[in-house]
Design an enzyme around this catalytic site. Structure first.
Site, PDB file in Angstrom:
ATOM      1  N   CYS A 144       0.795  -0.736  -0.032  1.00 18.07           N
ATOM      2  CA  CYS A 144      -0.049   0.218  -0.048  1.00 18.07           C
ATOM      3  C   CYS A 144       1.150   1.274   0.227  1.00 18.07           C
ATOM      4  CB  CYS A 144      -0.708  -0.020   1.062  1.00 18.07           C
ATOM      5  SG  CYS A 144      -2.121   2.026   1.504  1.00 18.07           S
ATOM      6  N   LYS A 299       5.886  14.133   4.782  1.00 21.61           N
ATOM      7  CA  LYS A 299       4.878  13.862   5.785  1.00 21.61           C
ATOM      8  C   LYS A 299       5.013  13.682   7.581  1.00 21.61           C
ATOM      9  CE  LYS A 299       2.138  10.094   5.006  1.00 21.61           C
ATOM     10  NZ  LYS A 299       1.138   8.432   4.679  1.00 21.61           N
TER      11      LYS A 299
END
Ligand code: MSP
Length: 477
Positions: A144, A299
């Site tokens: 993912c 991030k």
């Protein structure tokens, strides 16, 4: 009858404690709701926590707690953080609350009655982090892309919701502006998704595998899919299962605005309206979609250790300054990068010097020349400038221009600074009194405009004008 508004935030997963990302969306919704209420609009502001699913069960287990015990703990942390940030919500929903469970079950019963649910064997790749099925194409090196973990290969018999035939209706709702999506990039993305077409939505999970959730009505072997459960919070908390009057007022007759991050657009722009169309319930009116921010170019992540918690900022700058600093970084809807050093710079420049200095200059001038600022007397030219800025501010704010409306307030602050420098009222010339009264009017108006963003400081300015308090608004760092 006056239109009412329902303002919502996403309900946050309790797998993590509140961070600046959650705070950003919640703060935008809070400012919006405060703004509406100041305008005497009927508004209800909803937030809460999303507590079911595999992800939560896994982490509770890691921490050696029962899922409910773990949810209670983190949900409390969200409530505490929102209190520390002066978030004034009207209701805090938890998906483990009884009224919510009842609402989910009632919703499914309605769908069954309307023949919108069927059973099907399904095989797919499921990411626990996302709590959704991914396609082969979405994977990066078999993982993912967001959670960097391999999805589970699942094959089970689930219940499905007939959403495919609702897609043309959703498209027309967006096209005709009955379902507004802001900003434009998000709207385009929704058209793109609709263009691609979507499969029907799987709305249940095998209980053997997912052990933490709401039981599917009529089938003890299945639990309700966590996203399906979560989206229903928007109606369960305004009386869907038990309070018809409340539901009428805050859902059926309201202008419903969902604040969300761009990561969960598909769920809110397609699945949620499709679910409501299947049940023949009114669909939401507006999505306000915020961009994502990074911290110093990266991030935010626990592994990188760069997660900013609202508390870190509040301890350093105070509540209202934190609210200002978060919302004045970049326009709503855009992605942006946050730098701690920039926060401190902005604090000193805009708050300690800009706003704080102006208020103390005006109050000192009035005090020295014995002028009562409680009285409002203003010259037309000054009043017009304030009106112009206020109009812009209102237009921006109602259209989610938080950053832009703050800019209008600061234009007004700079206008006042220039006006003082030009008129030199400290020289006690003939028109000094008039000048100081004009400035008094401006800072009163500035304090009103600040109110949804910095409620405490706005009040303090008014108290200082009333001579109830005399302290610097913001201490220089
Ligand atoms: N539980 C679901 C939402 C269900 S709503 C019916 C969920 N929860 S979450 O805890 O992951 O919160 C996601 C939301 O947090 C995003 O949509 C966004 O509003 C906010 N943000 C999280 N990180 C963010 C940034 N880095 N930047 C801006 N907003 C961010 O998804």
């Amino acid at each position: 009858m006056q239109k009412s508004y329902l303002i919502t935030t996403p309900i946050y997963y309790v797998n993590d404690e509140p961070h600046l990302g959650h705070a950003f969306t919640t703060l935008c919704a809070d400012v919006y709701s405060r703004f509406l209420k100041i305008q005497r609009k009927d508004a209800f502001f909803l937030t809460g926590t999303d507590e079911h699913g595999m992800k939560i069960a896994e982490i509770a287990k890691e921490k050696g707690k029962s899922p409910k015990e773990f949810c209670d703990e983190i949900s409390e942390k969200f409530k505490k953080t929102w209190k520390e940030l002066s978030i004034e919500y009207d209701f805090f929903v938890r998906t483990t609350d009884k009224y919510h469970e009842l609402a989910v079950k009632k919703f499914i019963e309605i769908l069954k009655e309307k023949n919108q649910i069927y059973q099907k064997e399904y095989e797919g790749l499921y990411c626990v982090g996302c709590e959704k099925f991914l396609t082969e194409k979405e994977l990066e090196n078999g993982l993912c892309p967001h959670h960097k973990r391999a999805p589970l290969k699942l094959r089970e018999k689930n219940y499905f919701l007939k959403i495919q035939d609702k897609l043309p209706k959703i498209k027309s709702l967006v096209e005709t502006g009955k379902f507004k999506i802001f900003p434009e990039f998000a709207k385009k993305e929704v058209f793109g998704l609709l263009e691609q077409g979507l499969e029907d939505l799987s709305i249940s999970r095998d209980k053997e595998r997912v052990k933490w959730g709401i039981e599917f009505p009529g089938d003890k072997s299945q639990l309700v899919y966590v996203w399906f459960d979560a989206l229903i919070n928007y109606i369960s908390s305004v009386g869907f299962a038990r309070n018809k009057k409340k539901f009428e007022r805050w859902w059926q007759k309201s202008f419903v605005v969902h604040f969300i991050g761009k990561d969960i657009l598909k769920f809110h722009a397609i699945f949620w309206p499709a679910m409501l169309l299947c049940a023949k319930i009114k669909t939401p009116n507006q999505l306000a979609v915020n961009g994502f921010f990074t911290v110093e170019g990266q991030k935010m992540s626990k592994t990188l250790g760069n997660v900013i918690r609202p508390k870190d900022l509040i301890e350093r700058f105070g509540v209202d300054a934190t609210r200002y600093l978060i919302l004045s970084q970049f326009p709503f809807g855009e992605d942006g990068d946050i730098k701690m050093s920039k926060f401190a710079e902005k604090y000193n420049a805009d708050l300690a010097f800009g706003l704080g200095n102006l208020v103390s200059r005006v109050l000192n001038l009035a005090k020295k020349q014995n002028i009562n600022l409680k009285k409002t007397l203003v010259q037309k030219s000054i009043e017009n400038e304030v009106k112009r800025r206020k109009n812009n501010y209102q237009k921006f704010l109602i259209n989610f221009g938080f950053y832009e409306s703050l800019k209008e307030i600061w234009h007004l602050i700079h206008f006042c600074d220039k006006y003082i420098d030009k008129e030199k009222p400290w020289e006690k010339r003939e028109n000094s009194k008039k000048v100081i009264l004009n400035l008094g009017y401006c800072i009163k108006e500035i304090s009103k405009m600040l109110s949804p963003f910095c409620p405490q400081k706005s009040k303090e300015i008014q108290e200082q004008i009333q001579e109830k308090k005399l302290e610097p608004l913001f201490k220089k760092l």
